[in-house]
Enzyme design. Structure first.
Site, mmCIF file in Angstrom:
data_model
loop_
_atom_site.group_PDB
_atom_site.id
_atom_site.type_symbol
_atom_site.label_atom_id
_atom_site.label_comp_id
_atom_site.label_asym_id
_atom_site.label_seq_id
_atom_site.Cartn_x
_atom_site.Cartn_y
_atom_site.Cartn_z
ATOM 1 N N THR A 25 0.872 -1.181 0.000
ATOM 2 C CA THR A 25 0.000 0.000 0.000
ATOM 3 C C THR A 25 0.910 1.232 0.000
ATOM 4 O O THR A 25 0.963 1.972 0.981
ATOM 5 C CB THR A 25 -0.929 0.021 1.234
ATOM 6 O OG1 THR A 25 -0.128 -0.238 2.416
ATOM 7 C CG2 THR A 25 -2.008 -1.021 1.154
ATOM 8 N N THR A 49 -1.405 -2.591 5.641
ATOM 9 C CA THR A 49 -1.790 -1.403 6.397
ATOM 10 C C THR A 49 -2.673 -0.551 5.495
ATOM 11 O O THR A 49 -2.204 -0.070 4.456
ATOM 12 C CB THR A 49 -0.526 -0.625 6.817
ATOM 13 O OG1 THR A 49 0.300 -1.519 7.571
ATOM 14 C CG2 THR A 49 -0.867 0.602 7.644
ATOM 15 N N PHE A 102 2.119 -6.137 12.895
ATOM 16 C CA PHE A 102 3.036 -5.254 13.623
ATOM 17 C C PHE A 102 4.477 -5.759 13.593
ATOM 18 O O PHE A 102 5.308 -5.278 14.347
ATOM 19 C CB PHE A 102 2.579 -5.112 15.085
ATOM 20 C CG PHE A 102 1.204 -4.514 15.209
ATOM 21 C CD1 PHE A 102 1.035 -3.126 15.177
ATOM 22 C CD2 PHE A 102 0.080 -5.307 15.320
ATOM 23 C CE1 PHE A 102 -0.236 -2.569 15.268
ATOM 24 C CE2 PHE A 102 -1.191 -4.756 15.417
ATOM 25 C CZ PHE A 102 -1.347 -3.380 15.390
ATOM 26 N N ARG A 107 8.361 -6.467 12.907
ATOM 27 C CA ARG A 107 9.482 -5.592 12.567
ATOM 28 C C ARG A 107 10.406 -6.347 11.642
ATOM 29 O O ARG A 107 10.745 -7.511 11.931
ATOM 30 C CB ARG A 107 10.270 -5.196 13.831
ATOM 31 C CG ARG A 107 9.495 -4.364 14.818
ATOM 32 C CD ARG A 107 10.171 -4.355 16.176
ATOM 33 N NE ARG A 107 10.284 -5.724 16.714
ATOM 34 C CZ ARG A 107 10.949 -6.057 17.808
ATOM 35 N NH1 ARG A 107 11.583 -5.123 18.493
ATOM 36 N NH2 ARG A 107 11.000 -7.311 18.228
ATOM 37 N N GLU A 108 10.812 -5.722 10.557
ATOM 38 C CA GLU A 108 11.789 -6.384 9.690
ATOM 39 C C GLU A 108 13.046 -6.610 10.510
ATOM 40 O O GLU A 108 13.429 -5.788 11.331
ATOM 41 C CB GLU A 108 12.086 -5.505 8.470
ATOM 42 C CG GLU A 108 10.916 -5.494 7.511
ATOM 43 C CD GLU A 108 11.125 -4.587 6.307
ATOM 44 O OE1 GLU A 108 12.270 -4.271 5.977
ATOM 45 O OE2 GLU A 108 10.114 -4.214 5.697
ATOM 46 N N HIS A 123 16.667 6.087 21.004
ATOM 47 C CA HIS A 123 18.028 6.172 20.480
ATOM 48 C C HIS A 123 18.066 7.180 19.326
ATOM 49 O O HIS A 123 17.335 7.034 18.362
ATOM 50 C CB HIS A 123 18.468 4.787 19.988
ATOM 51 C CG HIS A 123 19.932 4.683 19.795
ATOM 52 N ND1 HIS A 123 20.796 4.341 20.811
ATOM 53 C CD2 HIS A 123 20.702 4.918 18.708
ATOM 54 C CE1 HIS A 123 22.026 4.351 20.353
ATOM 55 N NE2 HIS A 123 22.000 4.690 19.075
ATOM 56 N N GLY A 169 13.187 5.541 8.883
ATOM 57 C CA GLY A 169 13.036 5.224 7.462
ATOM 58 C C GLY A 169 12.288 3.920 7.334
ATOM 59 O O GLY A 169 11.518 3.543 8.214
ATOM 60 N N CYS A 201 7.588 1.444 6.317
ATOM 61 C CA CYS A 201 6.355 1.670 7.091
ATOM 62 C C CYS A 201 6.211 3.062 7.695
ATOM 63 O O CYS A 201 5.256 3.766 7.384
ATOM 64 C CB CYS A 201 6.243 0.609 8.177
ATOM 65 S SG CYS A 201 5.939 -1.015 7.487
ATOM 66 N N LYS A 230 17.700 -0.347 8.587
ATOM 67 C CA LYS A 230 18.107 -0.786 9.927
ATOM 68 C C LYS A 230 18.827 -2.120 9.777
ATOM 69 O O LYS A 230 18.784 -2.722 8.696
ATOM 70 C CB LYS A 230 16.905 -0.888 10.859
ATOM 71 C CG LYS A 230 15.906 -1.958 10.476
ATOM 72 C CD LYS A 230 14.859 -2.038 11.567
ATOM 73 C CE LYS A 230 13.811 -3.066 11.258
ATOM 74 N NZ LYS A 230 12.805 -3.174 12.282
HETATM 75 P P1 NAD Z 1 6.123 -5.697 -0.367
HETATM 76 O O1 NAD Z 1 6.175 -4.589 -1.338
HETATM 77 O O2 NAD Z 1 7.381 -6.293 0.174
HETATM 78 O O3 NAD Z 1 5.265 -6.909 -0.986
HETATM 79 C C1 NAD Z 1 4.049 -6.772 -1.632
HETATM 80 C C2 NAD Z 1 3.887 -7.970 -2.573
HETATM 81 O O4 NAD Z 1 2.556 -7.956 -3.100
HETATM 82 C C3 NAD Z 1 4.829 -7.942 -3.777
HETATM 83 O O5 NAD Z 1 5.557 -9.149 -3.845
HETATM 84 C C4 NAD Z 1 3.876 -7.757 -4.979
HETATM 85 O O6 NAD Z 1 4.332 -8.428 -6.145
HETATM 86 C C5 NAD Z 1 2.610 -8.391 -4.447
HETATM 87 N N1 NAD Z 1 1.383 -7.974 -5.145
HETATM 88 C C6 NAD Z 1 1.014 -6.739 -5.545
HETATM 89 N N2 NAD Z 1 -0.199 -6.779 -6.142
HETATM 90 C C7 NAD Z 1 -0.608 -8.062 -6.080
HETATM 91 C C8 NAD Z 1 -1.788 -8.734 -6.505
HETATM 92 N N3 NAD Z 1 -2.787 -8.071 -7.085
HETATM 93 N N4 NAD Z 1 -1.879 -10.040 -6.301
HETATM 94 C C9 NAD Z 1 -0.876 -10.721 -5.705
HETATM 95 N N5 NAD Z 1 0.263 -10.152 -5.267
HETATM 96 C C10 NAD Z 1 0.388 -8.831 -5.458
HETATM 97 O O7 NAD Z 1 5.218 -5.171 0.821
HETATM 98 P P2 NAD Z 1 5.351 -5.488 2.412
HETATM 99 O O8 NAD Z 1 6.510 -4.764 2.984
HETATM 100 O O9 NAD Z 1 5.200 -6.940 2.632
HETATM 101 O O10 NAD Z 1 4.037 -4.729 2.936
HETATM 102 C C11 NAD Z 1 2.737 -5.219 2.650
HETATM 103 C C12 NAD Z 1 1.751 -4.454 3.510
HETATM 104 O O11 NAD Z 1 1.995 -4.746 4.899
HETATM 105 C C13 NAD Z 1 1.833 -2.946 3.385
HETATM 106 O O12 NAD Z 1 0.555 -2.402 3.540
HETATM 107 C C14 NAD Z 1 2.686 -2.556 4.569
HETATM 108 O O13 NAD Z 1 2.446 -1.242 5.008
HETATM 109 C C15 NAD Z 1 2.243 -3.536 5.616
HETATM 110 N N6 NAD Z 1 3.237 -3.806 6.658
HETATM 111 C C16 NAD Z 1 4.564 -3.946 6.332
HETATM 112 C C17 NAD Z 1 5.480 -4.217 7.336
HETATM 113 C C18 NAD Z 1 6.960 -4.336 7.016
HETATM 114 O O14 NAD Z 1 7.752 -4.363 7.959
HETATM 115 N N7 NAD Z 1 7.368 -4.461 5.749
HETATM 116 C C19 NAD Z 1 5.063 -4.382 8.670
HETATM 117 C C20 NAD Z 1 3.714 -4.285 8.947
HETATM 118 C C21 NAD Z 1 2.802 -3.986 7.935
#
Ligand code: NAD
Length: 440
Positions: free
Chosen positions: A86, A121, A154, A156-157, A256, A262, A265, A331
């Site tokens: 998103t 999200t 929630f 954390r990477e 910290h 960055g 999220c 990070k």
């Molecule tokens: P990302 O960009 O790593 O992965 C998204 C995946 O979705 C991609 O592989 C993309 O090819 C796939 N995709 C897109 N459109 C699609 C469709 N129509 N059908 C099937 N697959 C499709 O994203 P992310 O970091 O995993 O984040 C995903 C969501 O989770 C976001 O809303 C983000 O804000 C939220 N979130 C992320 C984290 C984080 O630490 N990365 C933590 C909590 C929440």
């Protein structure tokens, strides 16, 4: 129980693998076919501790499968998690096109009762929007009944598996008791270890995610401002942080100081909250300021580097200067460079004319895609060869005990700009370096 996870990025992949670990049958879907083929082959694709082994174990034991066929995954599953990206649009709001695309595919393939869950999200109101999209499809002839739920993530990477298996809480937003009961069932292993569950409305669940991230971003930014003030006052910010953090109402975490938050999220979620709040006629002035101060903090780090080099901020002022950059990921323990302070700082240094040599233990492949003009090196020592300044941008453990004598011998000028306050200033200065940290 069969479940589908749509989107196999950081969240989708970790969610899918962990649910498989709980014993469920998971079909993980992505539109990126190359990604699907490699995941099916046991390649984790992202750098995340424990993920690779857990993925391969669950593949071997037949609890997780990967496909690009969303329709089939939907038809075969009771619960469909939407975990697609998103990203921010130009106006800061969340781009829901991928979420809506999935909702339409789910709607077109309903063949019985399903629970459609947003794990991505998403702005407050998205769950209702999904309900409307699916209802419209049903009117157009698709069969089936469904519920929508919000189950924000929630993790954390860098510690995603651990966070998924032992979260601080699980939030479930839904109107339907049946949907709540099914989701609680999926998470049953967490009930056994007494993880608190917050069961609420869809809207409250959606807001909890944005409010949590915006609060954390505010805490980080507050401390960065205190660090800047400490520099002006000649006070050590770490002493201030400790003195504050011992107060239980404040707590020691996220105090910290550094180059600004960055990652994928905090920047996008704070911007999205700002646009959601404005759209509802209730601006979050505090979060708006946090977004602004965080941007300034990154540029302030560039000023710090320029100042340590005795240069000016005019275009071209760093021509002939080489910077050795350690750390590119936003990070440690991740290869994610999205909105990484290092990326912003490097592009600004390059704009001023500097040549940049860099090393990161995991993020160089990702960084190459966004910064092709950086000279990527094979280790920390070769990254500082002939450099006029070493900038430590990400606090990977392997950067915590570098052989500074050796580094000094390799550099053109012994300047260490420590954006993560990893090193002891006194010790580094005794070795003959010019040392520059944040707020000390
Ligand atoms: P990302 O960009 O790593 O992965 C998204 C995946 O979705 C991609 O592989 C993309 O090819 C796939 N995709 C897109 N459109 C699609 C469709 N129509 N059908 C099937 N697959 C499709 O994203 P992310 O970091 O995993 O984040 C995903 C969501 O989770 C976001 O809303 C983000 O804000 C939220 N979130 C992320 C984290 C984080 O630490 N990365 C933590 C909590 C929440």
């Amino acid at each position: 129980m069969n479940i589908a996870i749509v989107g196999t990025g950081y969240v989708g992949l970790v969610t899918g693998v962990c649910f498989a670990e709980f014993g469920l049958h998971v079909t993980a879907v992505d539109t990126n076919e190359e990604r699907i083929a490699r995941l099916a082959n046991g390649e984790a694709l992202i750098y995340e501790p424990q993920l690779g082994e857990m993925l391969r174990r669950n593949l071997r034991q037949g609890r997780i499968q990967f496909t690009a066929d969303t329709a089939r995954a939907v038809r075969e599953s009771l619960v469909i998690f939407i975990a697609v990206g998103t990203p921010s649009k130009d106006d800061g709001s969340a781009d829901l096109r991928y979420v809506e695309e999935v909702a339409r595919t789910v709607a077109g393939n309903l063949n019985g009762y399903k629970v459609i869950v947003t794990k991505s999200t998403v702005p407050v109101g998205t769950g209702r929007r999904i309900q409307r999209i699916v209802h419209e499809e049903i009117r157009a002839g698709s069969q089936g009944v469904f519920d929508v739920a919000s189950n924000p993530e929630f993790l954390r990477e860098g510690s995603a598996i651990e966070d998924f298996l032992r979260p601080n809480r699980v939030v479930i937003g839904a109107d339907s008791p049946q949907a709540v009961a099914i989701l609680q069932d999926l998470y049953r292993p967490l009930y056994l270890i007494e993880v608190p569950f917050v069961i609420t409305t869809i809207e409250a669940a959606e807001l909890i995610k944005y409010a949590s991230n915006s609060f954390l971003a505010t805490k980080v930014t507050f401390m960065n401002e205190m660090a800047n003030l400490c520099e002006a006052l000649g006070v050590d910010v770490h002493v201030v942080a400790r003195g504050m953090g011992l107060d239980h109402r404040i707590g020691p975490k996220f105090l910290h100081p550094g180059p600004g938050y960055g990652g994928s999220c905090f920047p996008k979620d704070t911007s999205a909250l700002v646009t959601i709040a404005r759209a509802h006629g209730c601006p979050t002035r505090l979060v708006e300021t946090v977004v602004d101060v965080n941007e300034q903090q990154r540029l302030r780090m560039v000023q710090k580097i320029v100042g340590a080099l005795g240069a000016s901020s005019d275009p071209g002022s760093l021509m002939g200067i080489t910077i050795g950059m350690l750390g590119l990921a936003f990070k440690p323990n991740t290869d994610d460079v999205r909105q990484s302070p290092a990326v912003v700082i490097i592009s600004e240094l390059q704009r001023l004319g500097a040549d940049v040599q860099a090393f990161d233990p995991a993020a160089m492949e990702q960084a190459r895609r966004v910064m092709p003009k950086v000279d990527y090196r094979e280790d920390a020592y070769s990254a500082v060869e002939g450099a006029d300044a070493l900038v430590l941008a990400t606090e990977w453990n392997q950067f915590r005990n570098l052989d500074l004598e050796r580094i000094k011998g390799l550099m053109r000028r012994p300047i260490l700009v420590d954006l993560r306050n990893v090193y002891d200033p006194e010790r580094v200065r005794l070795l003959g370096f010019t040392y520059c940290g944040v707020g000390r």
